[in-house]
Design an enzyme around this catalytic site. Structure first.
Site, short mmCIF file in Angstrom:
data_model
loop_
_atom_site.label_atom_id
_atom_site.label_comp_id
_atom_site.label_asym_id
_atom_site.label_seq_id
_atom_site.Cartn_x
_atom_site.Cartn_y
_atom_site.Cartn_z
N CYS A 37 -7.82 -0.65 2.23
CA CYS A 37 -6.40 -0.72 1.89
C CYS A 37 -6.00 0.31 0.82
CB CYS A 37 -6.08 -2.13 1.39
SG CYS A 37 -4.40 -2.30 0.77
N LYS A 64 -5.44 -14.76 6.22
CA LYS A 64 -4.60 -15.69 5.43
C LYS A 64 -5.37 -16.98 5.11
CE LYS A 64 -1.28 -12.72 6.03
NZ LYS A 64 -1.30 -11.63 5.06
N VAL A 77 -3.73 -8.08 -0.15
CA VAL A 77 -4.61 -7.48 -1.16
C VAL A 77 -3.91 -6.20 -1.65
CG1 VAL A 77 -6.83 -8.37 -0.43
CG2 VAL A 77 -5.92 -6.34 0.72
N GLU A 89 0.05 -7.48 -6.58
CA GLU A 89 0.90 -6.27 -6.49
C GLU A 89 0.18 -5.09 -7.17
OE1 GLU A 89 3.60 -4.97 -5.01
OE2 GLU A 89 3.58 -6.82 -3.86
N SER A 90 -0.20 -4.12 -6.35
CA SER A 90 -1.08 -3.04 -6.83
C SER A 90 -0.63 -2.37 -8.13
CB SER A 90 -1.24 -2.00 -5.74
OG SER A 90 0.00 -1.47 -5.32
N1 GSH Z 1 3.13 -4.11 -2.18
C1 GSH Z 1 1.78 -4.57 -2.01
C2 GSH Z 1 1.27 -4.17 -0.62
C3 GSH Z 1 -0.13 -4.68 -0.33
C4 GSH Z 1 -0.46 -4.67 1.18
O1 GSH Z 1 0.42 -4.49 2.03
N2 GSH Z 1 -1.76 -4.87 1.52
C5 GSH Z 1 -2.14 -4.97 2.91
C6 GSH Z 1 -3.46 -4.28 3.22
S1 GSH Z 1 -3.33 -2.55 3.03
C7 GSH Z 1 -2.36 -6.42 3.29
O2 GSH Z 1 -2.90 -7.19 2.53
N3 GSH Z 1 -1.93 -6.77 4.50
C8 GSH Z 1 -2.07 -8.07 5.08
C9 GSH Z 1 -0.87 -8.39 5.92
O3 GSH Z 1 0.06 -7.58 6.01
O4 GSH Z 1 -0.87 -9.47 6.52
C10 GSH Z 1 0.93 -3.94 -3.12
O5 GSH Z 1 1.30 -2.85 -3.58
O6 GSH Z 1 -0.05 -4.55 -3.55
#
Ligand code: GSH
Length: 256
Positions: A37, A64, A77, A89-90
């Protein structure tokens, strides 16, 4: 919440696997990661860059699982459990690390309030312009849509590159601005190989900057081998990905 059946390679490889190996022992801070990710990589780079002790925990966020939803109700994540308290939140996690570990050098945000806000202005630009246009380009299916997304992405990179002081965005010091954009720099090969994008065609300033950031130790230490991304990015390239971000891009909404 519907749970799509998403097959992903289960763990980090290459340099990232060596880093994971070094971070197995229990610590105050548990880092919930998905090796693939780009958002994770931001927080991971901040942890590595600043030598903060952490325990690495691999999660498949698409599953999930109950325990993970208790940590991050969004089910995304990266997330962190710090002394039993859950955060996510990253970019906010990177800021948390600045606040909670002020003595771990280097700090990634400048001390001066004006410089600090200037850094955040460009981090916001990355969030609103660079990341969504990258994803639009990856997910675009027709030649017209690809050309439009490529144009917008390139334009955003040129605007950003004009402000690079060099070698890093803010000058000599590597900062959170570089951290925020780095994961998309090291993923440019996806659009280079599939969407007619060319780093050099953006301009010399961008190319020099992107090459420099990609060489940074903390970035390299958090990178997995390219071949393991094929499944994941294949779904994005066919616009079949069901992640929250992919759905948002498809529907023209901001990325969650
Ligand atoms: N805005 C969030 C975005 C995090 C994100 O989208 N992570 C993805 C993996 S790259 C995720 O966990 N996706 C699971 C999903 O969409 O169900 C951040 O910056 O932490």
């Amino acid at each position: 919440m519907s749970v799509p059946d998403v097959k992903i390679f289960p763990h980090a490889t290459g340099e990232a696997a060596k880093t994971v190996e070094k971070h197995q022992d229990p610590q105050d801070l548990v880092f919930y990661s998905g090796w693939f990710c780009p958002y994770v990589q931001r927080t991971w780079v901040a942890l590595e860059e600043r030598g903060i002790p952490y325990q690495y925990a691999e999660v498949n966020p698409y599953k999930k699982e109950k325990h993970f939803l208790e940590i991050n109700p969004k089910g995304l994540v990266p997330a962190i459990e710090y002394k039993g308290q859950a955060l996510y939140e990253s970019l906010l996690l990177c800021e948390f690390l600045e606040d909670a570990y002020p003595n771990h050098k280097p700090n990634l945000l400048p001390a001066d309030p004006v410089e600090r806000t200037y850094a955040r202005i460009w981090i916001d630009f990355i969030t609103k312009n660079i990341v969504p246009n990258f994803m639009r380009l990856v997910q675009a299916q027709t030649a017209d849509k690809q050309a439009a997304a490529r144009e917008d992405f390139t334009k955003a990179l040129r605007t950003y590159a004009e402000k690079v002081k060099g070698p890093y965005f803010l000058g000599e010091e590597f900062s959170l601005v570089d951290v925020a954009i780095a994961p998309w720099i090291v993923r440019e090969w996806i659009i280079q190989e599939n969407r007619g994008y060319d780093r050099a065609a953006v301009g010399e300033a961008w190319k020099t900057y992107a090459d420099t950031v990609a060489q940074r130790d903390s970035i390299r230490r958090t990178e997995s081998e390219k071949q393991h991304f094929t499944d994941i990015y294949g779904r994005y390239l066919r616009d079949e990905a069901q992640s929250e971000a992919a759905k948002a891009i498809r529907e023209g909404r901001p990325i969650p």
